[in-house]
Write a protein that holds these residues in place. Sequence first.
Motif, PDB file in Angstrom:
ATOM      1  N   TYR A 105       3.066   1.565  -8.362  1.00 49.32           N
ATOM      2  CA  TYR A 105       2.535   2.884  -9.004  1.00 49.32           C
ATOM      3  C   TYR A 105       3.628   4.034  -9.376  1.00 49.32           C
ATOM      4  CZ  TYR A 105       0.273   7.757  -9.823  1.00 49.32           C
ATOM      5  OH  TYR A 105       0.411   9.127 -10.176  1.00 49.32           O
ATOM      6  N   ALA A 130      -2.226   4.412   0.246  1.00 45.40           N
ATOM      7  CA  ALA A 130      -3.161   4.107   0.273  1.00 45.40           C
ATOM      8  C   ALA A 130      -5.010   3.842   0.834  1.00 45.40           C
ATOM      9  CB  ALA A 130      -3.211   2.246  -0.744  1.00 45.40           C
ATOM     10  N   ARG A 165       0.724  -1.439   0.297  1.00 43.34           N
ATOM     11  CA  ARG A 165      -0.206  -0.040   0.057  1.00 43.34           C
ATOM     12  C   ARG A 165       0.740   1.487   0.097  1.00 43.34           C
ATOM     13  NH1 ARG A 165      -3.184  -4.362  -0.459  1.00 43.34           N
ATOM     14  NH2 ARG A 165      -3.825  -5.324   0.873  1.00 43.34           N
ATOM     15  N   ARG A 216      -6.604   6.915  -0.883  1.00 44.89           N
ATOM     16  CA  ARG A 216      -7.140   6.674  -2.137  1.00 44.89           C
ATOM     17  C   ARG A 216      -8.019   5.959  -1.829  1.00 44.89           C
ATOM     18  NH1 ARG A 216      -3.199  10.008  -4.776  1.00 44.89           N
ATOM     19  NH2 ARG A 216      -4.341  12.189  -3.559  1.00 44.89           N
ATOM     20  N   GLU A 217      -6.864   4.375  -1.917  1.00 45.04           N
ATOM     21  CA  GLU A 217      -8.090   3.334  -2.224  1.00 45.04           C
ATOM     22  C   GLU A 217      -8.952   2.328  -0.981  1.00 45.04           C
ATOM     23  OE1 GLU A 217      -5.360   3.744  -2.628  1.00 45.04           O
ATOM     24  OE2 GLU A 217      -4.748   2.971  -4.620  1.00 45.04           O
ATOM     25  N   PHE A 218      -8.401   3.134   0.314  1.00 44.64           N
ATOM     26  CA  PHE A 218      -9.564   2.231   1.250  1.00 44.64           C
ATOM     27  C   PHE A 218     -10.391   3.458   2.552  1.00 44.64           C
ATOM     28  CE2 PHE A 218      -5.263  -0.764   0.345  1.00 44.64           C
ATOM     29  CZ  PHE A 218      -5.978  -2.501   1.401  1.00 44.64           C
ATOM     30  N   ARG A 252     -11.747   5.835   0.578  1.00 45.54           N
ATOM     31  CA  ARG A 252     -11.866   6.462  -0.672  1.00 45.54           C
ATOM     32  C   ARG A 252     -11.832   7.558  -0.341  1.00 45.54           C
ATOM     33  NH1 ARG A 252     -16.629   2.796   0.310  1.00 45.54           N
ATOM     34  NH2 ARG A 252     -17.597   4.285   0.424  1.00 45.54           N
TER      35      ARG A 252
END
Length: 491
Positions: A45, A209, A40, A212-214, A216
């Motif tokens: 990226y 992460a 993460r 961003r991903e977890f 949102r």
Amino acid sequence: MTVTKPAGMFDREREWQALASFVTDPAAGATLGIVSGRRRQGKTYLLRALCAATGGFYFGADEAADRESLNRLGSTLAEHVGAPAPFTFDSWHAAIDALLALGRERRVPVVIDEFPYLVRANPQLPSIIQNAFAPLRPERDDSRTALLLCGSAMSFMGRLLSGNAPLRGRAGLELVVHTLDHRLAAEFWGVDDPVTALKVNAIVGGTPAYRREFARDDTPAGPDDFDGWVLRTVLSPTSALFREARYLLADEPDMQNISLYHSVLAAIAAGNAHRGGIASYLGRKSGDLAHPLSILEDSGLITREPDAFRDNRTTFRIAEPLMTFYHAVMRPLWSDLEHTRDATRLWQRSQRRFVSNVLGPHFEHVCRGWVRHMAPPELFGDYPNAVGGGVVHDPAAKTSHEVDLVTFGLDDDDRKPLLAIGEAKWGERMGAGHVDRLRRIRTLLDAQGRPGAAQAKLACFGAVGFSDELIEAATHDDSIVLVSAADLYQH
């Protein structure tokens, strides 16, 4: 050749510069690099962006049988070079040579991501790469491929270049992608209030992460929204953050008995920072913990911090904030958290553990990092050479004093003079009594003959501020240093 960092990439200046320099090195011959870091952190990226900017080749491995991975590599490589049909490799010897052939005309990065998955299916792969990069081998000498092996299993990646490992001496780059420090993390999460930023950092650390991903992009709107943010994200069973800490150990192939490692982490999160305390918490002998503690340390999940004054005393600290939060706050209430519709009351009941087991230790850690890497040198009279914590014996009072922060410099004789001792308090306003305690400790250290002790600064780190009496004392005594939460975020 200049490799421009993508406009949307947050920070990672050092990592990008290191990678760009490696893949544009004009020297002849193929080169090998190792990129590692906890999950993460944005390694994939970074490497995908590097390949996109340079026309490189990226291959992300899966957990698969050896034959399937070779087939996938052949298909991906054929697509990259525009071949009419997938390549068929009979072995990894042929596959690695095909990757080296990509660099016959120019320097080109070739990335194999999640490399540990491939080695799990074929343990000979590091030796195969060692032989492929052997000196005077035409396939290597005539190539300018910059092969980058990347992985998140820290214990495995740390062994790739150590001891008698096959790849030792072959790599020209070893890059670890670390988490963001507390300043960068606050900027990344968009949290302006320093106390709120410290609270957020104590839960999710500097892992990109997780925002961003977890989560949102759900961030606290301000100090009054912190509790609401906790309930919406890490304490919500529908959030990816909710179970993340339970999954982190599964990333490490060396951890066979996951329950044991969780118990060791729970012991540390409960305040048992020394081997004896951990053993007592688990009902085991101290010697039985050598292996699990070493594995957790190799995996980057805990750190071993020596006592500043006693060489034979070690403190263990959980390096992943989310893991500390899980074991201190979530694990004792796990069943209730999974089934409740509203965790507000559970969160309210957990405030004491959150402050004492999560916020307090994390604040101390941030303060030490700030002193070591960010504090202006004039604050303590010199650049800190070492920063830690320690215990000082007080024979007259028949007690011992724990010191949250001990700062050493380095003089011309390679001695380490004491620059400062300090105390960090999260939930109470610091006053004259805290300085009196530090003065007593300084006197004890001076009596022990510690170099620099007589002139050592007395540092007070207060998250909620200082009494008027202490502020007044600091204006007349330049040995008293006051550091607020806001100071930790000043550039």
